[in-house]
Design a protein around this motif. Structure first.
Motif, mmCIF file in Angstrom:
data_model
loop_
_atom_site.group_PDB
_atom_site.id
_atom_site.type_symbol
_atom_site.label_atom_id
_atom_site.label_comp_id
_atom_site.label_asym_id
_atom_site.label_seq_id
_atom_site.Cartn_x
_atom_site.Cartn_y
_atom_site.Cartn_z
ATOM 1 N N PHE A 62 0.836 -1.195 0.000
ATOM 2 C CA PHE A 62 0.000 0.000 0.000
ATOM 3 C C PHE A 62 0.873 1.248 0.000
ATOM 4 O O PHE A 62 0.634 2.196 -0.755
ATOM 5 C CB PHE A 62 -0.934 0.015 1.213
ATOM 6 C CG PHE A 62 -1.569 1.353 1.435
ATOM 7 C CD1 PHE A 62 -2.613 1.781 0.627
ATOM 8 C CD2 PHE A 62 -1.107 2.199 2.436
ATOM 9 C CE1 PHE A 62 -3.187 3.040 0.805
ATOM 10 C CE2 PHE A 62 -1.670 3.455 2.622
ATOM 11 C CZ PHE A 62 -2.712 3.873 1.806
ATOM 12 N N GLU A 65 2.709 1.411 -3.583
ATOM 13 C CA GLU A 65 1.885 1.525 -4.791
ATOM 14 C C GLU A 65 0.785 2.580 -4.707
ATOM 15 O O GLU A 65 0.317 3.073 -5.745
ATOM 16 C CB GLU A 65 1.250 0.168 -5.112
ATOM 17 C CG GLU A 65 2.282 -0.928 -5.389
ATOM 18 C CD GLU A 65 1.622 -2.280 -5.653
ATOM 19 O OE1 GLU A 65 0.369 -2.351 -5.611
ATOM 20 O OE2 GLU A 65 2.362 -3.251 -5.888
ATOM 21 N N THR A 66 0.364 2.928 -3.486
ATOM 22 C CA THR A 66 -0.812 3.797 -3.354
ATOM 23 C C THR A 66 -0.565 5.046 -2.520
ATOM 24 O O THR A 66 -0.935 6.151 -2.922
ATOM 25 C CB THR A 66 -1.990 3.007 -2.746
ATOM 26 O OG1 THR A 66 -2.219 1.828 -3.527
ATOM 27 C CG2 THR A 66 -3.258 3.849 -2.721
ATOM 28 N N THR A 69 1.150 8.238 -3.970
ATOM 29 C CA THR A 69 0.289 9.004 -4.876
ATOM 30 C C THR A 69 -0.776 9.762 -4.089
ATOM 31 O O THR A 69 -1.073 10.927 -4.389
ATOM 32 C CB THR A 69 -0.380 8.076 -5.900
ATOM 33 O OG1 THR A 69 0.627 7.365 -6.620
ATOM 34 C CG2 THR A 69 -1.240 8.865 -6.880
ATOM 35 N N LEU A 70 -1.359 9.115 -3.072
ATOM 36 C CA LEU A 70 -2.337 9.797 -2.219
ATOM 37 C C LEU A 70 -1.714 11.018 -1.560
ATOM 38 O O LEU A 70 -2.360 12.069 -1.433
ATOM 39 C CB LEU A 70 -2.842 8.840 -1.141
ATOM 40 C CG LEU A 70 -3.787 7.729 -1.579
ATOM 41 C CD1 LEU A 70 -4.042 6.771 -0.415
ATOM 42 C CD2 LEU A 70 -5.102 8.305 -2.083
ATOM 43 N N TYR A 192 -6.011 -1.417 -1.306
ATOM 44 C CA TYR A 192 -6.681 -1.148 -2.569
ATOM 45 C C TYR A 192 -5.841 -0.236 -3.458
ATOM 46 O O TYR A 192 -5.080 0.599 -2.965
ATOM 47 C CB TYR A 192 -8.047 -0.505 -2.317
ATOM 48 C CG TYR A 192 -9.059 -1.477 -1.764
ATOM 49 C CD1 TYR A 192 -9.770 -2.322 -2.606
ATOM 50 C CD2 TYR A 192 -9.283 -1.556 -0.389
ATOM 51 C CE1 TYR A 192 -10.701 -3.216 -2.098
ATOM 52 C CE2 TYR A 192 -10.211 -2.457 0.127
ATOM 53 C CZ TYR A 192 -10.906 -3.279 -0.733
ATOM 54 O OH TYR A 192 -11.810 -4.173 -0.222
ATOM 55 N N PRO A 193 -5.975 -0.354 -4.768
ATOM 56 C CA PRO A 193 -5.212 0.499 -5.696
ATOM 57 C C PRO A 193 -5.694 1.946 -5.630
ATOM 58 O O PRO A 193 -6.772 2.245 -5.104
ATOM 59 C CB PRO A 193 -5.494 -0.133 -7.061
ATOM 60 C CG PRO A 193 -6.810 -0.829 -6.893
ATOM 61 C CD PRO A 193 -6.823 -1.335 -5.481
ATOM 62 N N ILE A 194 -4.903 2.825 -6.200
ATOM 63 C CA ILE A 194 -5.184 4.256 -6.140
ATOM 64 C C ILE A 194 -6.552 4.594 -6.726
ATOM 65 O O ILE A 194 -7.234 5.502 -6.246
ATOM 66 C CB ILE A 194 -4.059 5.057 -6.851
ATOM 67 C CG1 ILE A 194 -4.262 6.563 -6.654
ATOM 68 C CG2 ILE A 194 -3.966 4.689 -8.312
ATOM 69 C CD1 ILE A 194 -4.206 7.026 -5.220
ATOM 70 N N ARG A 198 -9.287 6.968 -4.978
ATOM 71 C CA ARG A 198 -9.751 8.192 -5.640
ATOM 72 C C ARG A 198 -11.277 8.253 -5.642
ATOM 73 O O ARG A 198 -11.866 9.291 -5.368
ATOM 74 C CB ARG A 198 -9.215 8.254 -7.069
ATOM 75 C CG ARG A 198 -7.734 8.627 -7.181
ATOM 76 C CD ARG A 198 -7.354 8.807 -8.632
ATOM 77 N NE ARG A 198 -5.943 9.136 -8.797
ATOM 78 C CZ ARG A 198 -5.106 8.475 -9.575
ATOM 79 N NH1 ARG A 198 -5.536 7.419 -10.273
ATOM 80 N NH2 ARG A 198 -3.842 8.840 -9.682
#
Length: 211
Positions: A62, A65-66, A69-70, A192-194, A198
């Motif tokens: 997480f 990969e996520t 970006t968050l 969970y993916p970005i 989103r």
């Protein structure tokens, strides 16, 4: 009592528990508990509590990969206030608690987030160690930490107490896996993916900022 209410109540109890510690005023306790491991504006329309485990491979995924970006899209832009809550699953991750204690002591020096990032980046190195304490302390210089202060903090048990209170609060909230996220009254469990984040965050932000 609804799940969302149980979560809110658990974290309220957590704040009260820290506030009751000797020598701490309520405001000081709240700052000690939240501010060092929070990111983003307190006035952001959305607050996310991440219940994480530094030795958890899914948590690392997480983060890699996520979360990065968050951080750029939502936290740095003032849309989300992000708070990390320790939830070490010690039964399956024997070094998770020690890592969390190290991070909490680093937070006393205002270095929680660099330490958070480094623990995940180096997880494969320290996770299999029988005693990761010396490895963690060896990272002090690179993280800009005062080693003597870290040793004193770790020996005092202050970090351990914070981690214990965090974990108890997370368990009472209904979390049983990592990472788990409490987002404005709802619970989301898993890396969970970005795209999913989103959708969730944008929908909440739209409702909360609607004029």
């Amino acid at each position: 009592m609804t799940l969302a209410r149980r979560i809110e109540w658990s974290f309220a109890l957590l704040l009260l528990a820290v506030a009751a510690m000797p020598g701490r005023a309520a405001g000081q306790a709240t700052d000690t508990l939240i501010a060092p491991r929070a990111k983003g504006l307190v006035t952001a329309p959305v607050t996310v509590y991440e219940m994480g485990d530094f030795q958890c491979p899914v948590c690392k995924r997480f983060f890699t990969e996520t979360f990065k970006t968050l951080d750029k899209e939502y936290i740095a832009t003032g849309k989300v206030h992000w708070i990390f809550v320790n939830f070490p699953l010690s039964q399956i991750h024997p070094n998770a608690e020690a890592a969390a204690e190290f991070a909490m002591c680093a937070s006393k020096q205002g270095k929680f987030w660099p330490t958070h990032d480094r623990l995940y980046d180096t997880q494969e190195i320290w996770a299999p160690l029988k005693d990761p304490g010396q490895y963690f302390l060896a990272q002090s210089n690179a993280l800009g930490l005062k080693r003597e202060a870290m040793v004193t903090c770790l020996q005092s048990g202050v970090g351990r107490e914070i981690v214990k209170n965090d974990a108890n609060g997370a368990a009472r909230s209904g979390a049983n896996a990592t990472p788990t996220f409490y987002i404005e009254g709802g619970m989301l469990s898993g890396a969970y993916p970005i795209g999913i984040f989103r959708q969730v965050l944008d929908s909440i932000i739209k409702v909360k900022t609607k004029k």
